[in-house]
Scaffold this motif. Structure first.
Motif, mmCIF file in Angstrom:
data_model
loop_
_atom_site.group_PDB
_atom_site.id
_atom_site.type_symbol
_atom_site.label_atom_id
_atom_site.label_comp_id
_atom_site.label_asym_id
_atom_site.label_seq_id
_atom_site.Cartn_x
_atom_site.Cartn_y
_atom_site.Cartn_z
ATOM 1 N N GLU A 122 -1.482 -13.901 -1.613
ATOM 2 C CA GLU A 122 -2.445 -14.817 -1.004
ATOM 3 C C GLU A 122 -1.727 -15.789 -0.073
ATOM 4 O OE1 GLU A 122 -6.230 -17.600 -2.312
ATOM 5 O OE2 GLU A 122 -4.727 -17.063 -3.815
ATOM 6 N N GLY A 123 -2.185 -15.855 1.181
ATOM 7 C CA GLY A 123 -1.629 -16.808 2.141
ATOM 8 C C GLY A 123 -0.361 -16.360 2.840
ATOM 9 N N PHE A 124 0.161 -15.144 2.510
ATOM 10 C CA PHE A 124 1.398 -14.687 3.148
ATOM 11 C C PHE A 124 1.096 -14.084 4.520
ATOM 12 C CE2 PHE A 124 4.693 -11.483 4.047
ATOM 13 C CZ PHE A 124 5.800 -12.302 4.021
ATOM 14 N N THR A 125 1.730 -14.623 5.567
ATOM 15 C CA THR A 125 1.494 -14.126 6.922
ATOM 16 C C THR A 125 2.665 -13.323 7.470
ATOM 17 O OG1 THR A 125 2.256 -16.228 7.826
ATOM 18 C CG2 THR A 125 -0.115 -15.970 7.536
ATOM 19 N N GLY A 126 3.869 -13.565 6.952
ATOM 20 C CA GLY A 126 5.032 -12.812 7.437
ATOM 21 C C GLY A 126 5.417 -13.183 8.852
ATOM 22 N N LYS B 151 10.874 -5.002 7.102
ATOM 23 C CA LYS B 151 11.049 -4.348 5.794
ATOM 24 C C LYS B 151 10.937 -5.351 4.640
ATOM 25 C CE LYS B 151 14.124 -1.083 3.420
ATOM 26 N NZ LYS B 151 15.428 -0.396 3.451
ATOM 27 N N GLU B 152 11.536 -6.532 4.814
ATOM 28 C CA GLU B 152 11.525 -7.527 3.738
ATOM 29 C C GLU B 152 10.147 -8.158 3.526
ATOM 30 O OE1 GLU B 152 13.789 -9.591 7.230
ATOM 31 O OE2 GLU B 152 13.504 -7.557 6.451
ATOM 32 N N ASP B 153 9.246 -8.032 4.531
ATOM 33 C CA ASP B 153 7.894 -8.590 4.398
ATOM 34 C C ASP B 153 6.941 -7.663 3.648
ATOM 35 O OD1 ASP B 153 8.544 -10.915 5.664
ATOM 36 O OD2 ASP B 153 7.614 -10.420 7.589
ATOM 37 N N ILE B 154 7.215 -6.346 3.677
ATOM 38 C CA ILE B 154 6.280 -5.361 3.100
ATOM 39 C C ILE B 154 5.917 -5.641 1.639
ATOM 40 C CG2 ILE B 154 5.935 -2.907 2.524
ATOM 41 C CD1 ILE B 154 7.353 -2.229 5.168
ATOM 42 N N LYS C 188 -6.730 -5.845 -1.122
ATOM 43 C CA LYS C 188 -6.108 -5.348 -2.355
ATOM 44 C C LYS C 188 -6.980 -5.658 -3.574
ATOM 45 C CE LYS C 188 -2.362 -4.199 -4.958
ATOM 46 N NZ LYS C 188 -1.745 -2.872 -4.995
ATOM 47 N N LYS C 189 -7.501 -6.886 -3.642
ATOM 48 C CA LYS C 189 -8.353 -7.306 -4.757
ATOM 49 C C LYS C 189 -9.626 -6.459 -4.818
ATOM 50 C CE LYS C 189 -6.488 -11.226 -6.520
ATOM 51 N NZ LYS C 189 -6.277 -11.464 -7.944
ATOM 52 N N VAL C 190 -10.257 -6.261 -3.662
ATOM 53 C CA VAL C 190 -11.495 -5.476 -3.599
ATOM 54 C C VAL C 190 -11.223 -4.030 -4.003
ATOM 55 C CG1 VAL C 190 -13.261 -4.543 -2.029
ATOM 56 C CG2 VAL C 190 -12.635 -6.961 -1.903
ATOM 57 N N LEU C 191 -10.167 -3.436 -3.443
ATOM 58 C CA LEU C 191 -9.833 -2.044 -3.744
ATOM 59 C C LEU C 191 -9.546 -1.857 -5.235
ATOM 60 C CD1 LEU C 191 -7.646 -1.134 -0.648
ATOM 61 C CD2 LEU C 191 -9.850 -0.125 -1.248
ATOM 62 N N ASN C 192 -8.935 -2.852 -5.850
ATOM 63 C CA ASN C 192 -8.673 -2.784 -7.279
ATOM 64 C C ASN C 192 -9.978 -2.652 -8.074
ATOM 65 O OD1 ASN C 192 -6.615 -2.841 -9.323
ATOM 66 N ND2 ASN C 192 -7.427 -4.824 -9.943
ATOM 67 N N ASN C 193 -11.004 -3.410 -7.645
ATOM 68 C CA ASN C 193 -12.318 -3.338 -8.284
ATOM 69 C C ASN C 193 -13.019 -2.011 -8.010
ATOM 70 O OD1 ASN C 193 -13.343 -6.006 -9.660
ATOM 71 N ND2 ASN C 193 -12.152 -6.651 -7.897
ATOM 72 N N LEU C 194 -12.650 -1.368 -6.903
ATOM 73 C CA LEU C 194 -13.233 -0.068 -6.547
ATOM 74 C C LEU C 194 -12.401 1.098 -7.094
ATOM 75 C CD1 LEU C 194 -14.170 -0.802 -2.804
ATOM 76 C CD2 LEU C 194 -15.706 -0.821 -4.778
ATOM 77 N N GLU C 195 -11.380 0.758 -7.895
ATOM 78 C CA GLU C 195 -10.470 1.749 -8.500
ATOM 79 C C GLU C 195 -9.744 2.590 -7.443
ATOM 80 O OE1 GLU C 195 -12.600 3.907 -11.523
ATOM 81 O OE2 GLU C 195 -12.716 2.153 -12.826
ATOM 82 N N LEU C 196 -9.282 1.864 -6.407
ATOM 83 C CA LEU C 196 -8.503 2.489 -5.335
ATOM 84 C C LEU C 196 -7.190 1.728 -5.171
ATOM 85 C CD1 LEU C 196 -11.395 2.942 -2.751
ATOM 86 C CD2 LEU C 196 -10.255 4.814 -3.939
ATOM 87 N N ASP C 197 -6.164 2.433 -4.722
ATOM 88 C CA ASP C 197 -4.847 1.832 -4.469
ATOM 89 C C ASP C 197 -4.604 1.716 -2.971
ATOM 90 O OD1 ASP C 197 -3.592 1.140 -6.849
ATOM 91 O OD2 ASP C 197 -2.981 3.205 -7.260
ATOM 92 N N VAL C 198 -3.765 0.768 -2.565
ATOM 93 C CA VAL C 198 -3.369 0.665 -1.156
ATOM 94 C C VAL C 198 -1.852 0.512 -1.078
ATOM 95 C CG1 VAL C 198 -3.825 -1.841 -1.114
ATOM 96 C CG2 VAL C 198 -3.734 -0.568 1.042
ATOM 97 N N ASN C 199 -1.245 1.261 -0.170
ATOM 98 C CA ASN C 199 0.198 1.196 0.056
ATOM 99 C C ASN C 199 0.476 1.167 1.552
ATOM 100 O OD1 ASN C 199 1.533 1.509 -2.700
ATOM 101 N ND2 ASN C 199 0.059 3.181 -2.702
ATOM 102 N N ILE C 200 1.532 0.451 1.925
ATOM 103 C CA ILE C 200 1.862 0.302 3.346
ATOM 104 C C ILE C 200 3.309 0.711 3.608
ATOM 105 C CG2 ILE C 200 2.182 -1.390 5.221
ATOM 106 C CD1 ILE C 200 -0.268 -2.871 4.156
ATOM 107 N N GLU C 201 3.479 1.505 4.674
ATOM 108 C CA GLU C 201 4.813 1.852 5.171
ATOM 109 C C GLU C 201 4.869 1.410 6.623
ATOM 110 O OE1 GLU C 201 5.180 6.069 4.691
ATOM 111 O OE2 GLU C 201 5.050 5.984 2.503
ATOM 112 N N SER C 202 6.028 0.973 7.076
ATOM 113 C CA SER C 202 6.115 0.496 8.455
ATOM 114 C C SER C 202 7.533 0.576 8.998
ATOM 115 C CB SER C 202 5.620 -0.951 8.536
ATOM 116 O OG SER C 202 5.492 -1.354 9.881
ATOM 117 N N GLN C 203 7.627 0.718 10.326
ATOM 118 C CA GLN C 203 8.904 0.695 11.025
ATOM 119 C C GLN C 203 8.744 -0.231 12.232
ATOM 120 O OE1 GLN C 203 7.178 3.907 10.861
ATOM 121 N NE2 GLN C 203 7.910 4.078 8.775
#
Length: 251
Positions: free
Chosen positions: A202-206, A193-196, A224-239
């Motif tokens: 950049e460079g974060f491996t968790g 949870k704390e890594d999400i 994330k950088k590429v999607l920003n240029n494509l006008e798209l968002d990315v979100n992550i959920e995990s358990q």
């Protein structure tokens, strides 16, 4: 290519006291400070690039060592050779794309894209990895949008790579596509949870990246950088021990 004009500060700058001289002195000091900042910035960028090349070289040595061992022992399993070669190809492709993206962030060509087709092409290309871990895959729906096919494929390859790499043997990858949303879900080991919140740094491996020793910490950062240029968002959920869900949506 950047060209710098190096300004040498006069030794007797402190004797300039006339109003016009003081203005000149301030301008000169500002120029010298800007020049110093630019030199420091370029030095930092060069050090980061050297570190990146070193890291990537280390990562690519793993499949090379595996292929070398197979050749020495004569145990050339066809599927294993395919996997190692594909791993090398994917790593090299990521490195080249990273360098290309950093040098020219306007390299985007928009056309009508079928999301389903792009993902199916990637799945076919990486089927040896699915077979290795006995992963099942389902893909449902489609979305037609104006975007850059090459860079979308790059983003999906980062996400699928993680979904395969951190999945359990016999696990699942479920892809659901609809208008304005793509969901890529896996049944893998999950993310702390704390890594999400830091996944796109950049460079974060968790924790997972350290455990598996296969992560450069640049895949999701670049996605994330590429999607920003494509006008798209990315979100992550995990358990933890249940899996991860990656959502890509229209901004």
């Amino acid at each position: 290519m950047h060209h710098f004009i190096y300004v040498k500060e006069p030794r007797n700058l402190n004797v300039l006291t006339a109003p016009s001289d003081l203005v000149y002195k301030e301008i000169l000091k500002k120029l010298l400070q800007e020049q110093s900042d630019i030199k420091l910035q370029h030095k930092t960028q060069e050090e980061q690039l050297q570190q990146l090349i070193k890291l990537w070289s280390h990562q690519m040595k793993v499949p090379i060592s595996a292929l070398s061992l197979m050749a020495q022992t004569g145990h050339l399993d066809k599927e294993d050779v395919q996997r190692q070669l594909l791993r090398l190809e994917n790593d090299l492709s990521r490195l080249l794309n990273y360098l290309k993206f950093n040098q020219n962030q306007s390299d985007f060509r928009f056309e009508t894209c079928q999301i389903r087709d792009i993902l199916i092409d990637l799945i076919k290309k990486n089927q040896v990895f699915f077979l290795q871990k006995d992963l099942s895959l389902t893909i449902d729906g489609d979305w037609k949008l104006k975007s850059d096919k090459k860079w979308l494929s790059f983003v999906f390859s980062q996400i699928l790579d993680n979904a395969i790499k951190y999945n359990k043997k016999g696990g699942q990858i479920i892809i659901k596509i609809k208008e304005n949303q793509i969901l890529i879900r896996d049944t893998g080991i999950g993310i702390l949870k704390e890594d999400i919140p830091r996944l796109f740094e950049e460079g974060f491996t968790g924790y997972n990246g350290h455990e598996h020793q296969k992560a450069t910490g640049l895949g999701l950062y670049m996605a994330k950088k590429v999607l920003n240029n494509l006008e798209l968002d990315v979100n992550i959920e995990s358990q933890i021990d249940q899996g991860t869900q990656v959502y890509i949506t229209k901004k």
